[in-house]
Design an enzyme around this catalytic site. Structure first.
Site, PDB file in Angstrom:
ATOM      1  CD  GLU A 287       0.197  -1.363   3.299  1.00 55.88           C
ATOM      2  OE1 GLU A 287       0.399  -2.276   2.484  1.00 55.88           O
ATOM      3  OE2 GLU A 287       0.121  -1.499   4.477  1.00 55.88           O
ATOM      4  CG  HIS A 311      -5.833  -5.630   1.284  1.00 54.77           C
ATOM      5  ND1 HIS A 311      -6.387  -6.298   2.302  1.00 54.77           N
ATOM      6  CD2 HIS A 311      -4.553  -5.292   1.577  1.00 54.77           C
ATOM      7  CE1 HIS A 311      -5.473  -6.437   3.289  1.00 54.77           C
ATOM      8  NE2 HIS A 311      -4.300  -5.846   2.890  1.00 54.77           N
ATOM      9  CD  GLU A 312      -2.208  -4.125  -0.792  1.00 45.99           C
ATOM     10  OE1 GLU A 312      -1.962  -3.335   0.078  1.00 45.99           O
ATOM     11  OE2 GLU A 312      -2.021  -5.307  -0.714  1.00 45.99           O
ATOM     12  CG  HIS A 315      -3.437  -1.174   3.598  1.00 45.42           C
ATOM     13  ND1 HIS A 315      -3.522  -1.201   4.998  1.00 45.42           N
ATOM     14  CD2 HIS A 315      -3.168  -2.185   3.346  1.00 45.42           C
ATOM     15  CE1 HIS A 315      -3.011  -2.653   5.315  1.00 45.42           C
ATOM     16  NE2 HIS A 315      -2.867  -3.168   4.130  1.00 45.42           N
ATOM     17  CD  GLU A 334      -1.797  -5.702   6.392  1.00 42.50           C
ATOM     18  OE1 GLU A 334      -2.762  -5.842   5.558  1.00 42.50           O
ATOM     19  OE2 GLU A 334      -0.945  -5.112   5.906  1.00 42.50           O
ATOM     20  CG  ASP A 391       9.316 -10.717   6.556  1.00 48.29           C
ATOM     21  OD1 ASP A 391       8.463 -10.142   5.816  1.00 48.29           O
ATOM     22  OD2 ASP A 391      10.232 -11.793   5.934  1.00 48.29           O
ATOM     23  CE1 TYR A 399      -1.896  -9.953   6.675  1.00 47.53           C
ATOM     24  CE2 TYR A 399      -3.159  -8.936   5.061  1.00 47.53           C
ATOM     25  CZ  TYR A 399      -2.199  -9.257   5.585  1.00 47.53           C
ATOM     26  OH  TYR A 399      -0.823  -8.629   5.142  1.00 47.53           O
TER      27      TYR A 399
HETATM   28  N1  BES Z   1       0.871  -4.563   3.726  1.00 49.13           N
HETATM   29  C1  BES Z   1       0.509  -5.748   3.118  1.00 49.13           C
HETATM   30  C2  BES Z   1       1.935  -6.424   2.812  1.00 49.13           C
HETATM   31  C3  BES Z   1       3.061  -6.565   3.875  1.00 49.13           C
HETATM   32  C4  BES Z   1       2.412  -6.947   5.383  1.00 49.13           C
HETATM   33  C5  BES Z   1       4.174  -6.684   3.675  1.00 49.13           C
HETATM   34  C6  BES Z   1       3.282  -7.184   6.274  1.00 49.13           C
HETATM   35  C7  BES Z   1       5.072  -6.801   4.778  1.00 49.13           C
HETATM   36  C8  BES Z   1       4.762  -7.005   5.979  1.00 49.13           C
HETATM   37  C9  BES Z   1      -0.311  -5.921   1.963  1.00 49.13           C
HETATM   38  O1  BES Z   1      -1.355  -4.879   2.393  1.00 49.13           O
HETATM   39  C10 BES Z   1      -1.086  -7.133   2.005  1.00 49.13           C
HETATM   40  O2  BES Z   1      -1.661  -7.372   2.839  1.00 49.13           O
HETATM   41  N2  BES Z   1      -0.948  -7.702   0.884  1.00 49.13           N
HETATM   42  C11 BES Z   1      -1.649  -8.877   0.638  1.00 49.13           C
HETATM   43  C12 BES Z   1      -2.778  -9.118  -0.245  1.00 49.13           C
HETATM   44  C13 BES Z   1      -4.061  -8.752   0.294  1.00 49.13           C
HETATM   45  C14 BES Z   1      -5.120  -8.829  -0.697  1.00 49.13           C
HETATM   46  C15 BES Z   1      -4.109  -9.683   1.422  1.00 49.13           C
HETATM   47  C16 BES Z   1      -0.389  -9.823   0.014  1.00 49.13           C
HETATM   48  O3  BES Z   1       0.594  -9.360  -0.295  1.00 49.13           O
HETATM   49  O4  BES Z   1      -0.788 -11.055  -0.148  1.00 49.13           O
HETATM   50 ZN    ZN Z   2      -2.612  -5.100   3.829  1.00 54.10          ZN
END
Ligand code: BES
Ligand code: ZN
Length: 616
Positions: A287, A311-312, A315, A334, A391, A399
């Site tokens: 995002e 989703h993005e 955010h 999330e 990470d 989520y």
């Molecule tokens: N912000 C997250 C990605 C993220 C989270 C990167 C924690 C590093 C650490 C992003 O918004 C996200 O949740 N992406 C998901 C997609 C979403 C539709 C659930 C993904 O990348 O799968």
């Molecule tokens: Zn996210």
């Protein structure tokens, strides 16, 4: 005496509702993943001037920080990860000053401690990045869609910004930024900021982000990038050969922004654009403010995976406007976003579509809790990631349990009242970082008149308890009930013919695949494949679901397709289950290692660090 004392308490805390300007802003935050002394002296603005060198795979230049030394301390500490710091100066006059790079603490990197005066307002750091920088992926032309020019993109969340910019790298710190980025003149650069829509003949690009953002939202992409508008405030960036497909797939972006604004208040960031990155992007989406970074695997050709854009975009409120104070509070980002995404989907595509997504979320939640163990501390909404690489600690609990909790609040107080609360929450806390406890305090204060509701909600159990709270509402989708009976029928007859006329949408197919009995044989898979063509599907979600079963059941017809997928796609969400299934047998592990040899050079550090561990 008692009465006087409680009167005093009421006078002190109870009488006034703090307005937005009076919200407490300066509660010290304890961030286990940053060495920065931001509770004493904090960065407010960044002037970044960098050059991007593809031959050396290095970014180098100057990060000039404007700081606010509230505690009048004599040193400021930044986070760095394998940055070479050449020199540090103070003020616009660039008076040189002493600095030290402290002990290397693995994923946390090294603190950069700089001597300042109590009156210092500007710190200039001259630095360059390392080849191993965790945020950066340098792609050879061969790894791009166009195959002719190199590409670079960053991924800063959660604590990788420090590997390409020296910064106070915690989500409680916010700053505005200006950037000058120098790239080869045949390439374009875009950032999480106001962006160019045309190539600059000189290869010099300037950017402005006028809203204060946390460091994990610093982002840069450099490559053969073109732009196509969708409406007056949304558009798509992609390599030229991808731009048409991408702008078709994301045609609803403008409508999504409108729907989101109607729910929770004005979009605060100006433009909302999206860039489609090469397939090695390790996430589905990120995002980055004003410019979502996205995997090309969302381009399914039928708009079936655009929930990711919702989703993005969501955010832009939950995360970018009101930010988790530490990564332990990530569900505030999330979980809220997953809920908000679902509301956007409902507004745009209707309740049935939204309900199907909610069913998937509950399935994912059940699976996550089963995998972690019902009593695992990592099943709590408020996490404790101290001593761990965030990470690795961040999973789907934030989520899916977060989404379920917000749904529970909605059902407890009613949608109208909850929406009013959320709108108010986003506006009162805009451009601030918040802890879980602060959120809870505001929720309790807002609904204090409804003590029955608060009791019924059992918020503390949701936040600090493990597993699934018993008051979680069930998610039911009529669209899936018919699939349930088709599954029963298939189990009885093992007849696949005609099923693809009844199981049509991506959601229904996914549901079907998720519910196939574990007793399925490779022969039965072949008949389903003949009917549906799952092996040759171009839909990465379906491919991952199908290939996972194929690996488990040794359905060999899929093998070359699985290998191709693993070599091309670097999205960790897909790699994890596939390699995870492969390593379950000795033979599979040998196969995994052999494929990985070819695939690893295509992966981003975020992805290969995870898969390296799995294949050890
Ligand atoms: N912000 C997250 C990605 C993220 C989270 C990167 C924690 C590093 C650490 C992003 O918004 C996200 O949740 N992406 C998901 C997609 C979403 C539709 C659930 C993904 O990348 O799968
Ligand atoms: Zn996210």
């Amino acid at each position: 005496m008692k009465i006087i004392a409680s009167l005093f308490v009421v006078l002190l805390f109870g009488c006034r509702q703090p307005s937005s300007s009076e919200m407490p802003e300066k509660i010290p935050v304890n961030d286990p993943h940053s060495a920065a002394n931001f509770n004493e002296v904090v960065t407010k603005h960044l002037d970044l001037d960098i050059a991007v060198n593809f031959d050396e795979e290095q970014i180098s230049g100057k990060a000039a920080w404007t700081i606010d030394n509230t505690a009048k301390v004599d040193h400021i500490i930044f986070d760095t990860w394998r940055l070479a710091v050449e020199r540090v100066t103070l003020g616009t006059e660039e008076k040189s000053t002493a600095f030290t790079l402290g002990k290397d603490s693995g994923y946390l990197g090294r603190p950069l401690e700089i001597k300042i005066d109590t009156g210092t307002t500007r710190v200039n750091i001259y630095y360059s990045t390392s080849r191993e920088a965790g945020a950066l992926q340098w792609l050879k032309p061969q790894q791009t869609a166009g195959k002719k020019l190199p590409f670079l993109f960053t991924q800063s969340q959660p604590i990788l910004a420090r590997s390409w910019v020296p910064c106070q790298d915690g989500p409680a710190v916010r700053f505005t930024y200006n950037a000058t980025v120098r790239v080869p003149s045949n390439l374009s650069a875009v950032m999480s900021a106001e962006n160019p829509q045309q190539r600059s003949p000189s290869g010099v690009y300037t950017f402005r982000q006028q809203k204060p953002i946390p460091s994990y939202l610093l982002a840069l992409a450099v490559g053969d990038i073109s732009f196509k508008a969708i409406d007056h405030r949304t558009g798509v960036y992609a390599e030229p050969s991808v731009i048409e497909k991408a702008s078709w797939e994301f045609a609803d972006m403008g409508k999504m922004v409108n729907a989101a604004e109607k729910l929770y208040g004005p979009y605060q960031w100006g433009r909302y654009d999206l860039i489609v990155l090469p397939p090695s992007f390790p996430y589905g989406g990120m995002e980055n403010p004003m410019l979502t970074f996205a995997t090309p695997t969302v381009i399914a050709g039928d708009r079936s995976l655009v929930g990711l854009v919702a989703h993005e975009l969501a955010h832009s409120w939950s995360g970018n406007l009101v930010t988790n104070a530490t990564w332990n509070d990530i569900w505030l980002n999330e979980g809220f976003t997953t809920y908000f995404e679902n509301r956007i989907i409902e507004a745009l595509y209707g309740k049935p579509e939204a309900k199907m997504q909610e069913v998937f979320s509950r399935q994912d939640l059940a699976r996550a809790i089963k995998d972690l163990g019902e009593t695992s501390m990592d099943t709590r909404l408020k996490l404790d990631l101290a001593g761990r690489d965030p990470d690795e600690g961040l999973g789907t609990i934030a989520y899916d349990k977060g989404f379920a909790f917000l749904r529970t609040i909605e059902e407890t107080f009613g949608r109208d009242r909850f929406d009013a609360f959320l709108k108010d929450y986003f506006s009162k806390n805009a451009f601030q970082s918040r802890t879980t406890e602060e959120f809870l305090g505001q929720l309790n204060a807002y609904f204090e008149d409804d003590s029955k509701g608060l009791e019924k909600l059992r918020a503390a159990e949701w936040i600090r308890g493990v597993g699934i709270p018993s008051n979680m509402p069930a998610a039911v989708s009529p669209q899936f009930t018919s699939i349930d009976s088709l599954l029963k029928q298939w189990e009885a007859t093992k007849q696949a013919t005609g099923l693809s006329k009844l199981i049509v949408s991506t959601n229904q197919k996914l549901y079907f695949l998720r519910k196939l009995p574990s007793s399925i044989t490779a022969e039965e898979m072949a008949t389903l494949d003949k009917e549906f063509g799952f092996t040759r599907s171009g839909n990465a979600e379906l491919q991952t679901a199908w290939y996972t079963i194929a690996i488990q059941k040794q359905y060999k017809a899929a093998t070359p397709y699985i290998e191709k997928f693993l070599i091309e796609v670097g999205r960790r969400k897909f790699l994890r289950p596939l390699y995870g299934e492969m390593v379950k047998t000795a033979e599979g592990k040998a196969w995994a290692k052999q494929v990985y040899q070819k695939a690893r050079p295509n992966y981003h550090p975020v992805a290969y660090n995870t898969i390296d561990d799995m294949l050890k």
